[in-house]
Design an enzyme around this catalytic site. Structure first.
Site, mmCIF file in Angstrom:
data_model
loop_
_atom_site.group_PDB
_atom_site.id
_atom_site.type_symbol
_atom_site.label_atom_id
_atom_site.label_comp_id
_atom_site.label_asym_id
_atom_site.label_seq_id
_atom_site.Cartn_x
_atom_site.Cartn_y
_atom_site.Cartn_z
ATOM 1 N N ASP A 53 0.865 -1.184 0.000
ATOM 2 C CA ASP A 53 0.000 0.000 0.000
ATOM 3 C C ASP A 53 0.904 1.237 0.000
ATOM 4 O O ASP A 53 1.563 1.539 1.008
ATOM 5 C CB ASP A 53 -0.901 -0.021 1.242
ATOM 6 C CG ASP A 53 -1.887 1.144 1.235
ATOM 7 O OD1 ASP A 53 -1.667 2.124 0.482
ATOM 8 O OD2 ASP A 53 -2.868 1.075 1.996
ATOM 9 N N SER A 118 -3.187 14.018 -15.478
ATOM 10 C CA SER A 118 -4.412 13.781 -16.241
ATOM 11 C C SER A 118 -4.911 15.064 -16.883
ATOM 12 O O SER A 118 -4.682 16.168 -16.366
ATOM 13 C CB SER A 118 -5.467 13.265 -15.263
ATOM 14 O OG SER A 118 -6.747 13.352 -15.834
ATOM 15 N N ALA A 119 -5.670 14.898 -17.960
ATOM 16 C CA ALA A 119 -6.338 16.041 -18.584
ATOM 17 C C ALA A 119 -7.369 16.646 -17.639
ATOM 18 O O ALA A 119 -7.851 17.759 -17.888
ATOM 19 C CB ALA A 119 -7.007 15.594 -19.882
ATOM 20 N N CYS A 120 -7.699 15.925 -16.540
ATOM 21 C CA CYS A 120 -8.658 16.458 -15.552
ATOM 22 C C CYS A 120 -8.104 17.670 -14.797
ATOM 23 O O CYS A 120 -8.822 18.301 -14.024
ATOM 24 C CB CYS A 120 -9.051 15.389 -14.541
ATOM 25 S SG CYS A 120 -10.104 14.129 -15.249
ATOM 26 N N TYR A 149 -10.083 14.719 -7.882
ATOM 27 C CA TYR A 149 -9.063 14.078 -8.734
ATOM 28 C C TYR A 149 -8.192 15.089 -9.492
ATOM 29 O O TYR A 149 -6.963 14.938 -9.557
ATOM 30 C CB TYR A 149 -9.797 13.147 -9.700
ATOM 31 C CG TYR A 149 -8.944 12.365 -10.647
ATOM 32 C CD1 TYR A 149 -8.109 11.341 -10.198
ATOM 33 C CD2 TYR A 149 -8.993 12.615 -12.023
ATOM 34 C CE1 TYR A 149 -7.348 10.603 -11.091
ATOM 35 C CE2 TYR A 149 -8.230 11.876 -12.912
ATOM 36 C CZ TYR A 149 -7.412 10.878 -12.447
ATOM 37 O OH TYR A 149 -6.654 10.148 -13.341
ATOM 38 N N LYS A 153 -4.085 15.952 -8.685
ATOM 39 C CA LYS A 153 -3.124 15.742 -9.775
ATOM 40 C C LYS A 153 -2.337 17.045 -10.038
ATOM 41 O O LYS A 153 -1.128 17.021 -10.233
ATOM 42 C CB LYS A 153 -3.840 15.338 -11.065
ATOM 43 C CG LYS A 153 -4.414 13.910 -11.084
ATOM 44 C CD LYS A 153 -3.330 12.864 -11.273
ATOM 45 C CE LYS A 153 -3.897 11.485 -11.553
ATOM 46 N NZ LYS A 153 -2.923 10.402 -11.318
ATOM 47 N N GLU A 191 -14.600 1.459 -14.549
ATOM 48 C CA GLU A 191 -14.298 1.447 -15.984
ATOM 49 C C GLU A 191 -14.581 2.803 -16.620
ATOM 50 O O GLU A 191 -15.414 3.567 -16.152
ATOM 51 C CB GLU A 191 -15.105 0.345 -16.692
ATOM 52 C CG GLU A 191 -16.600 0.569 -16.778
ATOM 53 C CD GLU A 191 -17.362 0.203 -15.510
ATOM 54 O OE1 GLU A 191 -16.735 0.079 -14.450
ATOM 55 O OE2 GLU A 191 -18.602 0.082 -15.594
ATOM 56 N N ALA A 193 -15.345 5.190 -20.333
ATOM 57 C CA ALA A 193 -16.381 5.132 -21.380
ATOM 58 C C ALA A 193 -16.149 4.056 -22.452
ATOM 59 O O ALA A 193 -17.069 3.271 -22.716
ATOM 60 C CB ALA A 193 -16.548 6.514 -22.009
ATOM 61 N N GLN A 218 -21.581 15.128 -25.306
ATOM 62 C CA GLN A 218 -20.304 15.507 -24.698
ATOM 63 C C GLN A 218 -19.173 14.894 -25.530
ATOM 64 O O GLN A 218 -19.318 13.796 -26.074
ATOM 65 C CB GLN A 218 -20.240 15.081 -23.214
ATOM 66 C CG GLN A 218 -20.274 13.607 -22.897
ATOM 67 C CD GLN A 218 -21.679 13.045 -22.741
ATOM 68 O OE1 GLN A 218 -22.620 13.441 -23.396
ATOM 69 N NE2 GLN A 218 -21.833 12.046 -21.852
HETATM 70 N N1 LIG Z 1 -6.606 5.447 -18.025
HETATM 71 C C1 LIG Z 1 -6.772 6.734 -18.287
HETATM 72 O O1 LIG Z 1 -7.517 7.104 -19.209
HETATM 73 C C2 LIG Z 1 -6.058 7.770 -17.465
HETATM 74 C C3 LIG Z 1 -6.310 9.137 -17.746
HETATM 75 C C4 LIG Z 1 -5.653 10.101 -16.991
HETATM 76 C C5 LIG Z 1 -4.749 9.731 -16.015
HETATM 77 N N2 LIG Z 1 -4.525 8.404 -15.758
HETATM 78 C C6 LIG Z 1 -3.565 8.074 -14.692
HETATM 79 O O2 LIG Z 1 -2.712 7.016 -15.126
HETATM 80 C C7 LIG Z 1 -2.371 6.163 -14.014
HETATM 81 C C8 LIG Z 1 -2.721 4.722 -14.341
HETATM 82 O O3 LIG Z 1 -4.103 4.638 -14.681
HETATM 83 P P1 LIG Z 1 -4.830 3.267 -15.090
HETATM 84 O O4 LIG Z 1 -5.818 3.599 -16.147
HETATM 85 O O5 LIG Z 1 -3.816 2.210 -15.350
HETATM 86 O O6 LIG Z 1 -5.645 2.979 -13.754
HETATM 87 P P2 LIG Z 1 -5.801 1.625 -12.905
HETATM 88 O O7 LIG Z 1 -6.841 1.903 -11.868
HETATM 89 O O8 LIG Z 1 -6.020 0.469 -13.819
HETATM 90 O O9 LIG Z 1 -4.376 1.482 -12.237
HETATM 91 C C9 LIG Z 1 -4.008 2.153 -11.056
HETATM 92 C C10 LIG Z 1 -3.462 1.102 -10.094
HETATM 93 O O10 LIG Z 1 -3.029 1.759 -8.904
HETATM 94 C C11 LIG Z 1 -3.254 0.861 -7.843
HETATM 95 N N3 LIG Z 1 -3.310 1.545 -6.545
HETATM 96 C C12 LIG Z 1 -4.311 2.344 -6.061
HETATM 97 N N4 LIG Z 1 -4.049 2.722 -4.801
HETATM 98 C C13 LIG Z 1 -2.848 2.150 -4.477
HETATM 99 C C14 LIG Z 1 -2.055 2.151 -3.288
HETATM 100 N N5 LIG Z 1 -2.455 2.811 -2.189
HETATM 101 N N6 LIG Z 1 -0.900 1.456 -3.286
HETATM 102 C C15 LIG Z 1 -0.507 0.771 -4.397
HETATM 103 N N7 LIG Z 1 -1.207 0.724 -5.535
HETATM 104 C C16 LIG Z 1 -2.375 1.404 -5.579
HETATM 105 C C17 LIG Z 1 -4.600 0.224 -8.165
HETATM 106 O O11 LIG Z 1 -4.790 -0.991 -7.471
HETATM 107 C C18 LIG Z 1 -4.529 0.068 -9.683
HETATM 108 O O12 LIG Z 1 -4.122 -1.234 -10.050
HETATM 109 C C19 LIG Z 1 -3.130 6.734 -12.808
HETATM 110 O O13 LIG Z 1 -2.269 7.590 -12.100
HETATM 111 C C20 LIG Z 1 -4.245 7.540 -13.434
HETATM 112 O O14 LIG Z 1 -4.680 8.581 -12.584
HETATM 113 C C21 LIG Z 1 -5.161 7.422 -16.462
#
Ligand SMILES: NC(=O)c1ccc[n+]([C@@H]2O[C@H](COP(=O)([O-])OP(=O)(O)OC[C@H]3O[C@@H](n4cnc5c(N)ncnc54)[C@H](O)[C@@H]3O)[C@@H](O)[C@H]2O)c1
Length: 334
Positions: A53, A118-120, A149, A153, A191, A193, A218
């Site tokens: 963690d 993130s773009a957020c 979020y 970020k 998940e 969109a 949107q």
């Molecule tokens: N997928 C997208 O479209 C997107 C868009 C913008 C930003 N991001 C960023 O990219 C990164 C990866 O995104 P993703 O789509 O692979 O998401 P994901 O949720 O599949 O992967 C994130 C992982 O982090 C792990 N995690 C969460 N809390 C934790 C903790 N306390 N200790 C250890 N692990 C922990 C989760 O278990 C998960 O497996 C993230 O930082 C996310 O914010 C993703």
């Protein structure tokens, strides 16, 4: 450095992290993966994988021992429903992960740290129209990001810049725009969109209905996972330490996204719009001018090609789980 570097990927049990580990292993790097969970759909290819963690400082110290580079992808996140409903948890969890990971990586002597933003983080006041002007990196301020979020970020981006300025620590900051592809969560609330739509289309009968969040007008842009991983590796290798967009600049409405997935599936579906559901900002697109200038590259996999692969993987998962008729059973029934 190539092939010899020892690399840590946090969030390696998640969607992007798992694909990144696979790519880094193919290139011959030694890779450690850390997450709260193992990858859901396929075994990791990391040399070492530990469940830790990363909100806890001691665990961040353990995770960063003996590594040269850190891709910090671990985060508490999900689709628009999840990030709208969990502002406090997401902000607290991710702030702990990012502040501890940055300091642990620096104090354990890593030489590069990539933060996944993130773009957020972009201001909501620039995203009020479906027909938006694509967002360039300098649009981030004056700040008015997505509640929860987006704010955490944006703060973590700033923290990376302070570490670079005060300690000379080499940080990289990527702003992802909607990443999709196989081996991503496709149900349960986290998940996004493209995966949710693929699941709904796969489960719908031809000629039936599909539920859409909002009026479907949107807009967003979507990037296939292989382009995302390519961009990550290129950014890490670059000498660019300021925030950089990573996405495509092809804007589509959610209604168009549903039509594209329906075409892939060969189904005709009627959209039922639910205006009570969250839909996030009205429109968002990536301006890739700086990305092209810095990396000499931008994502190029078409939405049609990416959705074909994503839909076909989600459909096969649902079939494996016995939630769709098999082709053989369908033919036998006729
Ligand atoms: N997928 C997208 O479209 C997107 C868009 C913008 C930003 N991001 C960023 O990219 C990164 C990866 O995104 P993703 O789509 O692979 O998401 P994901 O949720 O599949 O992967 C994130 C992982 O982090 C792990 N995690 C969460 N809390 C934790 C903790 N306390 N200790 C250890 N692990 C922990 C989760 O278990 C998960 O497996 C993230 O930082 C996310 O914010 C993703």
């Amino acid at each position: 450095m190539k092939g010899n570097a020892r690399i840590l990927v946090t969030g390696a049990g998640g969607f992007i992290g798992h694909h990144l580990v696979r790519r880094l292993k193919k290139e011959g790097f030694w890779v450690r993966g850390i997450d709260l969970k193992a990858p859901e759909f396929e075994a990791t290819s990391a040399d070492e994988f530990a469940i830790l963690d990363l909100r806890l400082w001691e665990n961040c110290l353990k995770a960063t021992v003996g590594v040269d580079q850190v891709y910090n992808l671990a985060a508490d996140m999900g689709g628009i429903g999840y990030i709208t409903a969990n502002h406090a948890d997401i902000s607290r969890n991710n702030t702990l992960i990012n502040t501890h990971m940055l300091e642990a990586a620096r104090s354990n002597g890593a030489n590069r740290f990539l933060f996944s933003s993130s773009a957020c983080i972009y201001p909501q006041y620039k995203q009020n129209q479906a027909d938006v002007t694509a967002l360039k990196e300098s649009d981030a301020v004056p700040a008015d990001p997505e509640p929860g979020y987006g704010w955490e970020k944006l703060f973590a981006e700033e923290l990376c810049r302070y570490y670079k300025k005060d300690y000379g620590f080499e940080t990289r900051i990527v702003r992802f725009h909607n990443v999709y592809g196989p081996l991503g969560t496709y149900e349960g609330g986290k998940e996004k969109a493209p995966a949710a739509i693929s699941r709904k289309v796969a489960l719908a009968e031809d000629g039936g209905n599909i539920e859409v969040w909002g009026d479907g007008q949107q807009t967003r842009s979507f990037m296939y996972i292989d382009d995302c991983v390519e961009g990550l590796v290129r950014l890490m290798a670059s000498d660019y330490a300021e925030p950089l967009n990573l996405g495509t600049d092809r804007l589509v409405t959610i209604n168009q996204l549903i039509d594209l997935v329906s075409d892939v599936a060969g189904k005709r579906l009627t959209k039922r719009h639910d205006l009570t559901k969250p839909q996030g900002v009205r429109g968002r697109n990536s301006d890739n001018t700086l990305l092209n200038r810095v990396l000499g590259w931008e994502p190029s996999i078409t939405l049609e090609d990416g959705l074909k692969k994503t839909y076909s993987w989600i459909e096969s998962e649902l079939r494996k789980a016995g939630r769709l008729q098999t082709v053989a059973a369908g033919q036998a029934a006729r």
